[in-house]
Design a protein around this motif. Structure first.
Motif, PDB file in Angstrom:
ATOM      1  N   PRO A 139       0.839  -1.208   0.000  1.00 19.64           N
ATOM      2  CA  PRO A 139       0.000   0.000   0.000  1.00 19.64           C
ATOM      3  C   PRO A 139       0.868   1.249   0.000  1.00 19.64           C
ATOM      4  O   PRO A 139       1.935   1.296   0.616  1.00 19.64           O
ATOM      5  CB  PRO A 139      -0.803  -0.132   1.301  1.00 19.64           C
ATOM      6  CG  PRO A 139      -0.016  -1.064   2.155  1.00 19.64           C
ATOM      7  CD  PRO A 139       0.678  -2.006   1.219  1.00 19.64           C
ATOM      8  N   SER A 140       0.406   2.268  -0.694  1.00 20.94           N
ATOM      9  CA  SER A 140       1.158   3.510  -0.775  1.00 20.94           C
ATOM     10  C   SER A 140       1.123   4.245   0.561  1.00 20.94           C
ATOM     11  O   SER A 140       0.343   3.903   1.466  1.00 20.94           O
ATOM     12  CB  SER A 140       0.587   4.393  -1.881  1.00 20.94           C
ATOM     13  OG  SER A 140      -0.753   4.760  -1.578  1.00 20.94           O
ATOM     14  N   ALA A 141       1.961   5.269   0.661  1.00 24.45           N
ATOM     15  CA  ALA A 141       2.011   6.047   1.908  1.00 24.45           C
ATOM     16  C   ALA A 141       0.689   6.764   2.147  1.00 24.45           C
ATOM     17  O   ALA A 141       0.207   6.844   3.288  1.00 24.45           O
ATOM     18  CB  ALA A 141       3.163   7.056   1.843  1.00 24.45           C
ATOM     19  N   ALA A 142       0.070   7.264   1.071  1.00 20.04           N
ATOM     20  CA  ALA A 142      -1.222   7.945   1.226  1.00 20.04           C
ATOM     21  C   ALA A 142      -2.301   6.985   1.714  1.00 20.04           C
ATOM     22  O   ALA A 142      -3.114   7.332   2.581  1.00 20.04           O
ATOM     23  CB  ALA A 142      -1.638   8.583  -0.101  1.00 20.04           C
TER      24      ALA A 142
ATOM     25  N   LEU B 126      -4.240   7.289   5.214  1.00 21.13           N
ATOM     26  CA  LEU B 126      -5.702   7.340   5.207  1.00 21.13           C
ATOM     27  C   LEU B 126      -6.295   6.252   6.090  1.00 21.13           C
ATOM     28  O   LEU B 126      -7.247   6.500   6.853  1.00 21.13           O
ATOM     29  CB  LEU B 126      -6.207   7.202   3.774  1.00 21.13           C
ATOM     30  CG  LEU B 126      -7.722   7.264   3.577  1.00 21.13           C
ATOM     31  CD1 LEU B 126      -8.263   8.610   4.052  1.00 21.13           C
ATOM     32  CD2 LEU B 126      -8.072   7.029   2.113  1.00 21.13           C
ATOM     33  N   LEU B 127      -5.736   5.046   6.012  1.00 20.67           N
ATOM     34  CA  LEU B 127      -6.233   3.956   6.845  1.00 20.67           C
ATOM     35  C   LEU B 127      -5.994   4.235   8.322  1.00 20.67           C
ATOM     36  O   LEU B 127      -6.882   4.020   9.164  1.00 20.67           O
ATOM     37  CB  LEU B 127      -5.567   2.647   6.429  1.00 20.67           C
ATOM     38  CG  LEU B 127      -5.982   1.386   7.203  1.00 20.67           C
ATOM     39  CD1 LEU B 127      -7.476   1.143   7.049  1.00 20.67           C
ATOM     40  CD2 LEU B 127      -5.185   0.178   6.733  1.00 20.67           C
TER      41      LEU B 127
ATOM     42  N   PHE C 166     -10.845  -2.673   3.014  1.00 18.47           N
ATOM     43  CA  PHE C 166     -11.187  -3.588   1.927  1.00 18.47           C
ATOM     44  C   PHE C 166     -10.380  -3.258   0.681  1.00 18.47           C
ATOM     45  O   PHE C 166      -9.900  -4.162  -0.019  1.00 18.47           O
ATOM     46  CB  PHE C 166     -12.692  -3.497   1.632  1.00 18.47           C
ATOM     47  CG  PHE C 166     -13.107  -4.254   0.409  1.00 18.47           C
ATOM     48  CD1 PHE C 166     -13.237  -5.626   0.438  1.00 18.47           C
ATOM     49  CD2 PHE C 166     -13.360  -3.585  -0.783  1.00 18.47           C
ATOM     50  CE1 PHE C 166     -13.608  -6.329  -0.700  1.00 18.47           C
ATOM     51  CE2 PHE C 166     -13.734  -4.268  -1.917  1.00 18.47           C
ATOM     52  CZ  PHE C 166     -13.870  -5.651  -1.877  1.00 18.47           C
ATOM     53  N   PHE C 167     -10.215  -1.977   0.370  1.00 20.67           N
ATOM     54  CA  PHE C 167      -9.435  -1.578  -0.806  1.00 20.67           C
ATOM     55  C   PHE C 167      -7.984  -2.040  -0.669  1.00 20.67           C
ATOM     56  O   PHE C 167      -7.409  -2.581  -1.626  1.00 20.67           O
ATOM     57  CB  PHE C 167      -9.506  -0.060  -0.970  1.00 20.67           C
ATOM     58  CG  PHE C 167      -8.663   0.475  -2.079  1.00 20.67           C
ATOM     59  CD1 PHE C 167      -9.067   0.372  -3.398  1.00 20.67           C
ATOM     60  CD2 PHE C 167      -7.436   1.079  -1.807  1.00 20.67           C
ATOM     61  CE1 PHE C 167      -8.282   0.862  -4.422  1.00 20.67           C
ATOM     62  CE2 PHE C 167      -6.650   1.577  -2.819  1.00 20.67           C
ATOM     63  CZ  PHE C 167      -7.074   1.459  -4.135  1.00 20.67           C
ATOM     64  N   VAL C 168      -7.392  -1.844   0.520  1.00 22.67           N
ATOM     65  CA  VAL C 168      -5.997  -2.246   0.719  1.00 22.67           C
ATOM     66  C   VAL C 168      -5.851  -3.759   0.653  1.00 22.67           C
ATOM     67  O   VAL C 168      -4.936  -4.292   0.006  1.00 22.67           O
ATOM     68  CB  VAL C 168      -5.480  -1.692   2.060  1.00 22.67           C
ATOM     69  CG1 VAL C 168      -4.088  -2.230   2.361  1.00 22.67           C
ATOM     70  CG2 VAL C 168      -5.456  -0.170   2.037  1.00 22.67           C
ATOM     71  N   LEU C 169      -6.776  -4.497   1.301  1.00 24.59           N
ATOM     72  CA  LEU C 169      -6.701  -5.959   1.280  1.00 24.59           C
ATOM     73  C   LEU C 169      -6.949  -6.512  -0.119  1.00 24.59           C
ATOM     74  O   LEU C 169      -6.329  -7.506  -0.519  1.00 24.59           O
ATOM     75  CB  LEU C 169      -7.718  -6.540   2.265  1.00 24.59           C
ATOM     76  CG  LEU C 169      -7.431  -6.297   3.743  1.00 24.59           C
ATOM     77  CD1 LEU C 169      -8.519  -6.917   4.602  1.00 24.59           C
ATOM     78  CD2 LEU C 169      -6.067  -6.850   4.137  1.00 24.59           C
ATOM     79  N   ARG C 170      -7.841  -5.862  -0.866  1.00 32.80           N
ATOM     80  CA  ARG C 170      -8.103  -6.299  -2.234  1.00 32.80           C
ATOM     81  C   ARG C 170      -6.843  -6.120  -3.103  1.00 32.80           C
ATOM     82  O   ARG C 170      -6.517  -6.976  -3.922  1.00 32.80           O
ATOM     83  CB  ARG C 170      -9.255  -5.502  -2.828  1.00 32.80           C
ATOM     84  CG  ARG C 170      -9.613  -5.864  -4.268  1.00 32.80           C
ATOM     85  CD  ARG C 170     -10.897  -5.152  -4.674  1.00 32.80           C
ATOM     86  NE  ARG C 170     -11.192  -5.383  -6.074  1.00 32.80           N
ATOM     87  CZ  ARG C 170     -10.802  -4.609  -7.071  1.00 32.80           C
ATOM     88  NH1 ARG C 170     -10.093  -3.519  -6.794  1.00 32.80           N
ATOM     89  NH2 ARG C 170     -11.114  -4.888  -8.327  1.00 32.80           N
TER      90      ARG C 170
END
Length: 382
Positions: free
Chosen positions: A37-40, A44-45, A286-290
């Motif tokens: 995952p990116s730093a942004a 955000l998470l 969910f977006f990061v895990l996907r």
């Protein structure tokens, strides 16, 4: 230099041209860079999780206050109150609700601006109003600041609305109440007087004074009050004081039912905020895990392709060793699987099959000598 990576298909083997760095290294590096995952996204998470935890903690606190208020014991301010406290453990009700009328013990506080206005709590406030220039939005914004506030109190009791019972409850530490209902008895705005030079100076400094607002608030004698706190019997005096269990202390001008509805409304508001922030956090997670799952699936697919490629290479080498050097001699130099079937002119090299010739990039050149191919003559082996 050109290096060819062999990728197996269902019907055979196909080849793709790739730079000399290698298909495996480039593909793995690209997927590893895209898998994390990116730093942004991480920020955000983390921010959404922290906000959700903060909102949830406020919701739990509000819910605990509402449950405690709902479970508070309601007692009547009548002749039986002393007997109720005598029967209670330690002559104390930890969280009780009692309603009565404000009555001063000795002297009362008189309003400085309104005649014949008597009270037991008096709050005088001076509030400055001005306009401040916002350099970001380039707008003038209202700004308020309390420059002076003084609160005066005098001891007072809660007495029943019906006279003649002789029962009073002494209210202790009224300024510690989370909700203290004070009535505004006087309010006046004093606009600032400015000269032309003052206006110019204010525009330069970015602050434009509007004036001073003077306010007087009082808890007047005779006000109906709902008290929620610890009710104790101290010798012969009944006292209402802040509870010791961390629950809020109320001295409200509304009845108990309205006070409870207000707290339940606050609980619903914070519950909705908790659900909204929770859904937002789940969406980000969910977006990061996907993204992680897709990265893992691509890596697994790449590993599977590499394994198939390695097996195909081993199988081809085994077949070539079994058939002998004649098969290797007549094999296409590009795919090493089909036999040579065309002659390149004008160089005359016989090195490729017709399928690989069609796959050569434009302008077509001989894979051996890199000379331009003007025409191709089919080769037939008998």
């Amino acid at each position: 230099m050109v290096r060819r990576c062999w990728l197996p298909e269902r019907r055979g083997l196909r080849h793709h041209s790739a730079p000399a760095g290698g298909c495996r290294g480039n593909g793995a590096a690209a997927m590893e860079g895209g898998g994390r995952p990116s730093a942004a996204q991480a920020v955000l998470l983390a921010a959404s999780t922290a906000l959700t935890a903060l909102v949830y903690s406020v919701y739990r606190q509000k819910a605990r206050v509402a449950r405690g208020l709902e479970g508070a014991r309601r007692v009547r301010l009548d002749g039986d109150l002393r007997a109720v406290l005598l029967e209670a453990p330690g002559r104390c009700v930890p969280y009780a609700v009692i309603e009565g009328v404000v009555q001063s013990v000795k002297e009362t506080l008189s309003s400085q601006f309104v005649e014949n206005c008597k009270g037991v709590v008096q709050r005088l406030t001076l509030q400055e109003h001005k306009m401040v220039w916002n350099r970001t939005t380039h707008l003038w914004n209202d700004y308020e600041k309390i420059i002076h506030q003084r609160t005066n109190t005098t001891p007072f009791d809660l007495v029943p609305q019906e006279e003649g019972t002789g029962v009073t409850v002494r209210v202790m530490k009224p300024l510690d109440a989370a909700e203290l209902s004070l009535e505004t008895v006087y309010e006046k705005f004093h606009p600032s007087v400015q000269s032309f030079t003052d206006v110019i100076g204010h525009y330069i400094s970015g602050e434009r004074p509007k004036g001073i607002q003077e306010t007087e608030q009082m808890l007047k004698v005779g006000t109906a009050l709902t008290g929620v706190g610890e009710l104790v019997l101290d010798n012969t005096m009944i006292k209402l004081q802040p509870p010791k269990q961390g629950m809020p202390y109320y001295l409200s001008g509304v009845d108990f039912h309205t006070l409870l509805q207000k707290q339940e409304s606050n609980v619903r508001f914070w519950k909705i905020l908790t659900v909204i922030f929770g859904f937002a956090t789940c969406a980000v997670l969910f977006f990061v895990l996907r993204k992680q799952y897709r990265h893992h699936r691509e890596r697994r697919h790449l590993k599977q392709m590499q394994d198939e490629f390695r097996q195909a290479q081993e199988r081809l080498m085994h077949e070539m060793n079994a058939e002998g050097g004649e098969t290797l001699k007549n094999a296409c130099v590009v795919c090493l699987s089909n036999t040579k079937s065309c002659v390149f002119l004008e160089c005359g090299h016989v090195c490729s099959c017709s399928e690989c010739y069609q796959a050569l990039p434009e302008p077509k050149r001989c894979p051996i000598c890199r000379q331009a191919v003007s025409r191709v003559v089919p080769l037939y082996n008998s």
